[in-house]
Every structure is written in C-alpha cells, then in structure tokens.
Enzyme design. Structure first.
Site, mmCIF file in Angstrom:
data_model
loop_
_atom_site.group_PDB
_atom_site.id
_atom_site.type_symbol
_atom_site.label_atom_id
_atom_site.label_comp_id
_atom_site.label_asym_id
_atom_site.label_seq_id
_atom_site.Cartn_x
_atom_site.Cartn_y
_atom_site.Cartn_z
ATOM 1 N N TYR A 204 0.856 -1.184 0.000
ATOM 2 C CA TYR A 204 0.000 0.000 0.000
ATOM 3 C C TYR A 204 0.892 1.235 0.000
ATOM 4 O O TYR A 204 1.880 1.309 0.751
ATOM 5 C CB TYR A 204 -0.900 0.030 1.256
ATOM 6 C CG TYR A 204 -1.701 1.302 1.354
ATOM 7 C CD1 TYR A 204 -2.984 1.384 0.829
ATOM 8 C CD2 TYR A 204 -1.161 2.450 1.951
ATOM 9 C CE1 TYR A 204 -3.713 2.560 0.891
ATOM 10 C CE2 TYR A 204 -1.889 3.634 2.010
ATOM 11 C CZ TYR A 204 -3.152 3.684 1.478
ATOM 12 O OH TYR A 204 -3.861 4.848 1.541
ATOM 13 N N GLU B 194 -3.459 7.734 -3.788
ATOM 14 C CA GLU B 194 -3.421 6.421 -3.169
ATOM 15 C C GLU B 194 -3.188 5.352 -4.222
ATOM 16 O O GLU B 194 -3.906 5.305 -5.222
ATOM 17 C CB GLU B 194 -4.753 6.165 -2.449
ATOM 18 C CG GLU B 194 -4.760 4.890 -1.638
ATOM 19 C CD GLU B 194 -6.097 4.681 -0.940
ATOM 20 O OE1 GLU B 194 -6.142 4.809 0.286
ATOM 21 O OE2 GLU B 194 -7.097 4.403 -1.625
#
Lengths: 288, 375
Positions: B101, B189
C-alpha cells in the site's frame, strides 16, 4: 478592552482599489476604523476616500505606520499578498480571500511558525472590537457593546449569532471569524486564550462546524478556562464525504462529525445549542 | 475533486509512472479493439466512485478473446452501491508476486503532507489501521515540505520490499510524492503497488483527489472534470461560482456562506423539513449568481418550496434582490419562495422587492418555518 484590535489599530488594505476592497474601505471608515493606507501594485500615488494608495506594503507601512493589514486580493494572488505583509512584519494580517490552495497555506503556515506576525483567516470575515474598530466585512450595525466574545469558523453564521445576541441585549466585546479553511493562521484555542485573559469578556460563544478536529482540541482547552463557553455546531445534517462549501467542512474517514464535536464540548462543560435562539438563551443565563 | 481510476492513471502515465497499458471504454463494442492493442490477458474494471468494486463483480480478468465482449457487457450492466457503471477501464493484467500500500495525503492535523506505507497492500487500509496498526508506516514532510530518501529506505525495509528493489522503490515513492505536491493533490493512493514476477514495480490501482482551490492553475485536471463530471449539476454550479450539493429533500435552499447554509439545513430539519440541497452563493456579490442559483433549484423536481436566506456582509442584499428579480422575469417560478434578508444594503433590497410586491422576513427562523410548512 476586547482583543486583537482597538482604537489604536492602524489599518492598511491590500487590494484597496478592487470592487470589494474599495467598498469595505468605505464601510470600515463609516464604522470608525482608522484606515491609514492601501496597497495595489501599479496604482500607487492615488487616493481613495482620502486614503493614500501605495505600490508595496513596505512603502505603506513606512509612510503611515500601519500595524494591521486586511487582504481583499483575488485567490491566485492572495498568498503573495499574505507573504508581503509577513515579510514586512505587519503584526496582524487578516485575509478575507477565499479559495487559496492548501499547498500555499502549508508554506505560509511554516513561515508563521517562525513567529513575528499573526494571521487571521484566510476565508474569514475579519473581526470587530465593538464600538472601536472593525477590520473585516461584517455589517457594523448588528453589533452592540457588551460582555460576550464570539469566535467562529464561519462568516455569515457569525452575523446571525451576533445579531440575535444584540437583539436579546447580549452585546459583544470582540467578534472574530477565524475562517473555514483546513489551514488557518489563528485557531479556536488562540482566541479562547485571549478571551480568557480579556477582563471585559464574561462569556465566550464558539461557533464551529463539521470537518477537522479543531473543536475537539478547543474542548480540551475549555476544560482549563474560568469563563463559561457556549457553543454552536453547524452541519449536523450534512452527508459524509461531501464538501459543504468551506474547504474545511467535510466529514472524511469518520473524522469531523458534528456528534464527536458536540460530545467533546459538552464533556468540557460547554453546552452546545441546536438553534441560534437556544444559543442566545444559554448565553443570557450565563451573563445574569 | 475525485478522479476516476482511468483519469488517475492517465495522469500517472503522463508523469512517467509505471502503469500497465490500457484505455477507457464507454461501450462493450469498443473493448475488443483495445484488447488487440494491449494484448491478453486483460482486466476489465468498472469506473465508479465507490469502494468494493471487486466484491460487486465490477473487476474481472479475461483471458480469451471470445469472453471479452460478454464480460464487458456484464460489467457495464451493473449498478454498484446505487451507481450505474457507465465506463470501464481495459488494462493489461499483470502477475503479482507481492502487494504493497502506498499513499500520500494532505495531513490536516499536522498541516503538512504525510506518506503512508504498508506491507499489507491490496486490502482496505482503514481495516488494516484498525486491526493491525503497526503494519502502517507514516512519514510526515518536514518544515520545508520535504520527505527524504533515507526515510523511505527505512520504511521499505520495514514493510518487506525485496532488498534488490529498494532503490527502485525509493525513487518511485519520492517521484509520486513530488507529483502529489506539484499537482496540488490532497490524496494520492496506490493500492496495490505491486512487485511482478519479473521483479518490476507496477501501480495497479490508483485513487486521486485534487484540491478544488488549485484548479485555476491545474487546467489538465479541470479538463477531466469537464469531460466526465461526477454530478453534472454540481459541476455546472461551480462554473458560476456556486457551491452546490444535491440532497434528497424538498426544501430548496439558497444561502450565502457555507456556515449559514449548513445551519439553515440543520434548522429546516429541526422544524420537520428535509433540505433538497446545500447551496452557498459564495462570498462576493453578483446578480448573475443569484439568477443561476434560482435556475438550478427550479430544475430540481423534488423541490416544493424555495428558501432564500441571506445575511449580507460582503454579499450585498441589493445584488441578491436584483438577481432574484431578474430570475422572476426570465424563469417560470412555479413554487412558493420565502426570502429572509438581513445585513449590507438590506433597506435598498427591501424597497426593490416591495416594488414587485414581494416581502422578505428579517429573521431566519420565520422564513424557515414558512418554507417547511409547504407540503
């Protein structure tokens, strides 16, 4: 007394020749504010309503001894206008302009941490110390002198609250709008502390809204205050994830809800009113 | 503004970031051509602004040409969490050896930018934050707004990036960070950021939110909004300087100032009504804005009554009155309107309205109660 500004405040207006700058110059003079000069790059040498215009803040401060600046410059140029006042060590800078990008404010905030000047705003209505000086855009006639200090993240909602309080005979010391953006120069806690130390302020009204955690932090400070605080939170019915006009008013990632703010404030001993009329009653109870 | 995945990837690609080749399609018929161009296997991904697309069947891997059109049709027929799928992204599939991530956010608390990294990619980061907080690493920019390579190197080791990829990873993380800052983003993101079997880093899914206030200097992003608006009415409103959010009720609200607009919605609800919208006509005064606001509210068929709540400061009541009278002449105002006026140039505004036989309240509560009473 009141806080931040009084009859000794000498005001310079950045963006004095624009539509809003020139309009509010007249309103401020009408209120009795001591406006000593203005700045619009390229328009130095003129005078508006008897107030001299300069090309730079430096010239204006040198000639007039201005100690407070109010900014009406359009958003793309407003960060530059703020920096100009900060670089010239103007002690108090009030930025009315809305729509300044976060990136610029991160940078300006770094400079503010180095000390020297205080910034109020951006995206705020300014402030008024009732009967003495108004450095802002709020309509002057709605304020009455009295013992209530008002701090607000909003503009027009502040007028609503002040005007209802005045109607009810609860006048004010200083009324200040700190702005609706995610990064602002002066926070609730800064102003709560000033009101706590102002002998004429007996009750403080704090008008918050959804988004961020400034109200929750303020609640921590309120616990340590000797003076009563009454609060109002707008946006109770706002949906999550939608930005409600103010760049700061958004409930995201579960943070910034009205419930969390109300809970924190009530726990700190500051009752939170649901309607402005209710707020007025609570304030009056605390004055008497 | 929230960008779609395909828009986010276009932006990333233009900035030289490693993404798999792909293109967006609005119909199943366009898909085979794209597949021929990029080669099988492909992933077809529904382009909607909600999480959980995969679980809803909106993300599918296709390995053979004959499955391409039927699968695309299936996805384009979906409605995910109330949103119909209008576009899908066709992208070359990539094999996955490991998932990470990566995110950068504008950190309101710290008044800085924070990079968020985790070795547990591909899953909901908020879940990870709750269940396994130590799996999340955060690096906040310093007073100069910088994040440094040694900080990312430490994170790379802690999150389990293979050592031979450390330099590549650091370079990519810092390039993404620079892009975040340069392009005025408030969220970037990448989930997951993938290591392929061949040992390359690839950005497999991307989510970008931009700073609305910076759009004046981000023309390329503004173009995305024009080309594919999330809510056409909200985008149109923005063009006129109005801040509009559509809601489900039937009391149309036109207010100056965001705080007062929210307080108005709250009060409508308090007195038993449901606001049809949030609408802030903004700081500066302008008759055209008021006219456009009336048009917008009238176009909402759910609206049964219209509440105009103005406390003039920088907005002058006479400008609002002029705009309203203008709308009176040009629009068919077929629902009752309740006006509250206070503040700057209130008297002039009242005189103007009286000439049209329109009265306005002075107090907000009075006007709100009347608007809510219309059934």
């Amino acid at each position: 007394m009141g806080i931040l500004i009084d009859e000794n405040t000498k005001v310079l207006i950045q963006g004095i020749t624009g539509r809003d700058g020139s309009f509010h110059l007249a309103r401020m003079i009408e209120y009795g504010t001591n406006v000593v000069g203005g700045v619009t790059p390229g328009k130095g040498g003129q005078a508006i309503d008897g107030v001299p215009v300069f090309d730079t803040v430096e010239d204006c401060v040198k000639e007039t001894g201005a100690n407070t600046s109010i900014i009406f410059v359009a958003a793309p140029f407003a960060p530059g206008a703020i920096r100009e006042s900060l670089f010239n060590d103007v002690p108090l800078v009030i930025c009315i302009t809305e729509g300044i990008p976060v990136k610029d404010m991160i940078e300006i905030n770094q400079r503010l941490r180095e000390g020297g000047s205080r910034l109020v705003g951006p995206n705020c209505p300014g402030l008024v110390t009732v009967g003495k000086s108004k450095v802002g855009i709020m309509p002057g006639h709605i304020f009455e002198p009295g013992p209530v200090g008002i701090i607000s993240r909003s503009g027009t909602l502040t007028y609503e609250v002040a005007s209802e309080l005045s109607h009810a005979g609860a006048g004010q010391t200083t009324v200040i709008g700190i702005g609706g953006d995610p990064i602002i120069g002066t926070t609730f806690i800064d102003v709560l502390e000033m009101f706590e130390n102002d002998p004429d302020t007996k009750v403080v009204v704090m008008v918050g809204e959804i988004g961020g955690t400034d109200e929750e932090r303020a609640a921590e400070y309120i616990k340590t205050m000797s003076k009563p605080v009454v609060a109002f939170i707008s946006g109770r019915t706002a949906p999550k994830g939608k930005r409600m006009g103010h760049a700061g008013a958004i409930i995201s990632g579960g943070v910034g809800t009205a419930e969390s703010k109300i809970e924190a404030l009530e726990a700190a001993g500051a009752p939170v009113a649901g309607l402005v009329s209710e707020l007025v009653d609570k304030v009056k109870e605390r004055i008497d | 503004m929230k960008l779609h995945e395909y828009q986010s990837k276009e932006l990333l690609g233009k900035n030289g970031m490693p993404i798999m080749p792909g293109r967006v399609a609005a119909s199943a018929a366009e898909v085979p051509e794209i597949v021929e161009e990029i080669g099988l296997p492909v992933v077809l991904k529904a382009q909607v602004h909600v999480g959980g697309r995969g679980k809803a069947g909106g993300v599918r891997v296709v390995g053979s040409m004959e499955d391409v059109v039927p699968t695309a049709e299936k996805i384009l027929g979906l409605t995910i969490k109330g949103l119909p799928v209008k576009k899908l992204l066709v992208t070359r599939a990539c094999d996955i050896a490991k998932e990470f991530y990566f995110g950068v956010i504008f950190d309101r608390e710290k008044r800085a930018c924070t990079m968020i990294l985790s070795g547990e990619g591909g899953v909901d980061i908020e879940e990870t934050a709750k269940e396994n907080p130590e799996a999340i690493l955060k690096i906040t920019s310093d007073t100069r707004g910088k994040i440094y390579d040694f900080q990312v190197r430490r994170a790379a080791a802690a999150m389990g990036v293979p050592r031979e990829l450390h330099n590549q990873f650091i370079k990519l993380a810092l390039a993404l960070y620079d892009m975040f800052v340069d392009m005025d983003l408030t969220l970037l993101e990448i989930n997951p950021l993938v290591v392929t079997d061949e040992g390359n880093l690839v950005l497999v899914d991307a989510k970008i939110i931009t700073d609305d206030n910076a759009m004046y200097r981000r023309k390329e992003i503004k173009e995305f909004e024009r080309a594919d608006p999330e809510n056409p009415d909200e985008v149109k409103a923005k063009e006129y300087g109005l801040s509009y959010v559509k809601l489900d009720g039937n009391v149309g609200c036109i207010v100056n100032g965001a705080g007062l607009a929210m307080a108005t919605m709250d009060m409508v609800k308090h007195f038993g009504g449901e606001p049809a919208n949030f609408l802030d006509i903004g700081g500066s005064s302008n008759t055209e804005k008021m006219k456009q606001a009336m048009k917008l509210i009238l176009s909402d068929k759910n609206v049964k009554s219209i509440l105009i709540n103005i406390f003039g400061g920088i907005t002058r009541c006479d400008d609002v009155a002029a705009g309203f009278i203008g709308a009176l002449r040009s629009e068919n105002i077929d629902r009752p309107v309740f006006i509250r006026l206070s503040g700057t140039n209130e008297e002039i505004a009242r005189e103007m309205l009286e000439k049209e036989n329109i009265s306005a309240d002075t107090r907000m509560e009075d006007a709100v109660k009347k608007a809510v009473a219309v059934k």
